[in-house]
Design a protein around this motif. Structure first.
Motif, PDB file in Angstrom:
ATOM      1  N   ALA A 140       0.717  -1.402   0.080  1.00  0.00           N
ATOM      2  CA  ALA A 140       0.085   0.044   0.148  1.00  0.00           C
ATOM      3  C   ALA A 140       1.019   1.263   0.127  1.00  0.00           C
ATOM      4  O   ALA A 140       0.415   2.179  -0.630  1.00  0.00           O
ATOM      5  N   ASP A 141       1.895   1.166   0.775  1.00  0.00           N
ATOM      6  CA  ASP A 141       2.860   2.452   0.511  1.00  0.00           C
ATOM      7  C   ASP A 141       3.600   2.538  -0.719  1.00  0.00           C
ATOM      8  O   ASP A 141       3.427   3.594  -1.067  1.00  0.00           O
ATOM      9  N   LEU A 142       4.103   1.534  -1.262  1.00  0.00           N
ATOM     10  CA  LEU A 142       4.324   1.635  -2.862  1.00  0.00           C
ATOM     11  C   LEU A 142       3.393   2.146  -3.841  1.00  0.00           C
ATOM     12  O   LEU A 142       3.601   3.050  -4.361  1.00  0.00           O
ATOM     13  N   GLU A 143       2.247   1.709  -3.593  1.00  0.00           N
ATOM     14  CA  GLU A 143       1.109   2.298  -4.303  1.00  0.00           C
ATOM     15  C   GLU A 143       0.563   3.634  -4.180  1.00  0.00           C
ATOM     16  O   GLU A 143       0.486   4.547  -4.985  1.00  0.00           O
ATOM     17  N   HIS A 144       0.671   4.027  -2.867  1.00  0.00           N
ATOM     18  CA  HIS A 144       0.562   5.240  -2.476  1.00  0.00           C
ATOM     19  C   HIS A 144       1.395   6.207  -3.373  1.00  0.00           C
ATOM     20  O   HIS A 144       1.298   7.337  -3.695  1.00  0.00           O
ATOM     21  N   ARG A 145       2.890   6.080  -2.996  1.00  0.00           N
ATOM     22  CA  ARG A 145       3.906   6.575  -3.415  1.00  0.00           C
ATOM     23  C   ARG A 145       3.747   7.009  -5.110  1.00  0.00           C
ATOM     24  O   ARG A 145       4.392   7.739  -5.832  1.00  0.00           O
ATOM     25  N   TYR A 146       3.599   5.710  -5.920  1.00  0.00           N
ATOM     26  CA  TYR A 146       3.607   5.699  -7.237  1.00  0.00           C
ATOM     27  C   TYR A 146       2.377   6.253  -7.814  1.00  0.00           C
ATOM     28  O   TYR A 146       2.274   6.775  -8.960  1.00  0.00           O
ATOM     29  N   ARG A 147       0.951   6.334  -7.383  1.00  0.00           N
ATOM     30  CA  ARG A 147      -0.003   6.727  -7.765  1.00  0.00           C
ATOM     31  C   ARG A 147       0.082   8.144  -8.373  1.00  0.00           C
ATOM     32  O   ARG A 147      -0.355   8.097  -9.619  1.00  0.00           O
ATOM     33  N   PRO A 148       0.771   9.308  -8.044  1.00  0.00           N
ATOM     34  CA  PRO A 148       0.744  10.383  -8.510  1.00  0.00           C
ATOM     35  C   PRO A 148       1.463  10.289  -9.838  1.00  0.00           C
ATOM     36  O   PRO A 148       1.001  11.007 -10.987  1.00  0.00           O
ATOM     37  N   ALA A 149       2.532   9.618 -10.075  1.00  0.00           N
ATOM     38  CA  ALA A 149       3.101   9.401 -11.311  1.00  0.00           C
ATOM     39  C   ALA A 149       2.296   8.568 -12.369  1.00  0.00           C
ATOM     40  O   ALA A 149       2.061   8.975 -13.504  1.00  0.00           O
ATOM     41  N   MET A 150       1.371   7.856 -11.885  1.00  0.00           N
ATOM     42  CA  MET A 150       0.629   6.893 -12.593  1.00  0.00           C
ATOM     43  C   MET A 150      -0.490   7.814 -13.070  1.00  0.00           C
ATOM     44  O   MET A 150      -1.109   7.732 -14.424  1.00  0.00           O
ATOM     45  N   GLU A 151      -1.084   8.616 -12.406  1.00  0.00           N
ATOM     46  CA  GLU A 151      -2.272   9.697 -12.725  1.00  0.00           C
ATOM     47  C   GLU A 151      -1.612  10.684 -13.739  1.00  0.00           C
ATOM     48  O   GLU A 151      -2.507  11.071 -14.638  1.00  0.00           O
ATOM     49  N   ALA A 152      -0.349  11.052 -13.867  1.00  0.00           N
ATOM     50  CA  ALA A 152       0.330  12.154 -14.486  1.00  0.00           C
ATOM     51  C   ALA A 152       0.281  11.451 -15.819  1.00  0.00           C
ATOM     52  O   ALA A 152       0.543  12.356 -16.935  1.00  0.00           O
ATOM     53  N   ALA A 153       0.447  10.086 -16.081  1.00  0.00           N
ATOM     54  CA  ALA A 153       0.722   9.524 -17.296  1.00  0.00           C
ATOM     55  C   ALA A 153      -0.484   9.473 -18.141  1.00  0.00           C
ATOM     56  O   ALA A 153      -1.115   8.415 -17.539  1.00  0.00           O
ATOM     57  N   ASP A 154      -0.800   9.907 -19.265  1.00  0.00           N
ATOM     58  CA  ASP A 154      -2.017   9.711 -19.778  1.00  0.00           C
ATOM     59  C   ASP A 154      -2.030   8.443 -20.630  1.00  0.00           C
ATOM     60  O   ASP A 154      -3.042   7.570 -20.550  1.00  0.00           O
ATOM     61  N   THR A 155      -0.915   8.344 -21.139  1.00  0.00           N
ATOM     62  CA  THR A 155      -0.437   7.168 -22.119  1.00  0.00           C
ATOM     63  C   THR A 155       0.732   6.763 -21.514  1.00  0.00           C
ATOM     64  O   THR A 155       1.396   7.387 -20.544  1.00  0.00           O
ATOM     65  N   GLY A 156       1.049   5.653 -21.775  1.00  0.00           N
ATOM     66  CA  GLY A 156       2.452   4.961 -21.270  1.00  0.00           C
ATOM     67  C   GLY A 156       2.446   4.817 -19.839  1.00  0.00           C
ATOM     68  O   GLY A 156       3.587   4.934 -19.108  1.00  0.00           O
ATOM     69  N   LYS A 157       1.304   4.317 -19.202  1.00  0.00           N
ATOM     70  CA  LYS A 157       1.218   3.927 -17.682  1.00  0.00           C
ATOM     71  C   LYS A 157       2.113   2.647 -17.351  1.00  0.00           C
ATOM     72  O   LYS A 157       2.807   2.815 -16.346  1.00  0.00           O
ATOM     73  N   VAL A 158       2.254   1.834 -18.456  1.00  0.00           N
ATOM     74  CA  VAL A 158       3.123   0.858 -17.873  1.00  0.00           C
ATOM     75  C   VAL A 158       4.624   1.171 -17.947  1.00  0.00           C
ATOM     76  O   VAL A 158       5.513   0.958 -16.987  1.00  0.00           O
ATOM     77  N   ASN A 159       4.900   2.097 -18.979  1.00  0.00           N
ATOM     78  CA  ASN A 159       6.468   2.816 -18.705  1.00  0.00           C
ATOM     79  C   ASN A 159       6.593   3.475 -17.520  1.00  0.00           C
ATOM     80  O   ASN A 159       7.535   3.554 -16.632  1.00  0.00           O
ATOM     81  N   ALA A 160       5.705   4.341 -17.021  1.00  0.00           N
ATOM     82  CA  ALA A 160       5.709   5.301 -15.922  1.00  0.00           C
ATOM     83  C   ALA A 160       5.575   4.243 -14.769  1.00  0.00           C
ATOM     84  O   ALA A 160       6.477   4.505 -13.750  1.00  0.00           O
TER      85      ALA A 160
END
Length: 179
Positions: free
Chosen positions: A55-75
């Motif tokens: 859950a900590d990892l998910e919380h830290r990664y969520r902003p980068a994932m939300e900022a990536a319109d496409t290329g979420k796997v790369n993000a």
């Protein structure tokens, strides 16, 4: 203060890089702690521990994932790499027939908890669930370092395929005669 005759005193301090060259018992300690947790509270407690860790990892990664319109796997691969997983993303090989947009693969070439996860696969399972939530699409773990594979490989279903699967349902034909 003056030390008297002779060479000046030198102070040496080991760096984090140097410290990593020494053996650590962290894997043994973590494994023992999880064995104790499983013995005292049961295997579901280990699974809950794994979910909370991820859950900590998910919380830290969520902003980068939300900022990536496409290329979420790369993000996600970039975020994992920043945490030491040496991750990469690529198009998934299309096998077993004509599947349009077969999805992507997320590969982790290093796993900091591989020795512990070998005995407690709940760590890998919780991570896989978090990847699905972060990417907003089903994922499937194909291989793990913890189980002796060279890399951890996760298949990420193409969002277009999710739409096809969820909207294609059997319908009855009007005026049909039943079988």
């Amino acid at each position: 203060r003056s030390r008297g005759r002779g060479r000046p005193a030198k102070l040496f301090v080991i760096t984090d890089a140097g410290r990593s060259a020494f053996e650590h018992a962290y894997d043994d300690l973590a494994t023992s702690a999880l064995r104790f947790l499983a013995e005292v509270a049961g295997p579901e407690a280990v699974a809950e521990f794994a979910r909370r860790q991820v859950a900590d990892l998910e919380h830290r990664y969520r902003p980068a994932m939300e900022a990536a319109d496409t290329g979420k796997v790369n993000a996600l691969a970039e975020a994992l790499s920043a945490d030491g997983y040496a991750a990469s993303a690529s198009s998934a090989p299309v096998t077993g027939g004509p599947v349009p947009g077969g999805g992507e693969q997320l590969c982790q070439h290093h796993c900091p908890v591989a020795h512990v996860a070998a005995e407690f696969p709940q760590l890998c399972e919780a991570e896989t669930e978090a990847f699905a939530r972060l990417l907003g699409t089903p994922v499937q773990r194909l291989a793990t370092i913890a189980h002796g594979d060279g890399i951890c490989t996760t298949h990420v279903t193409a969002p277009a395929l999710v739409h096809i699967r969820t909207t294609t349902t059997p319908t009855s034909q009007p005026g049909g005669t039943g079988a």
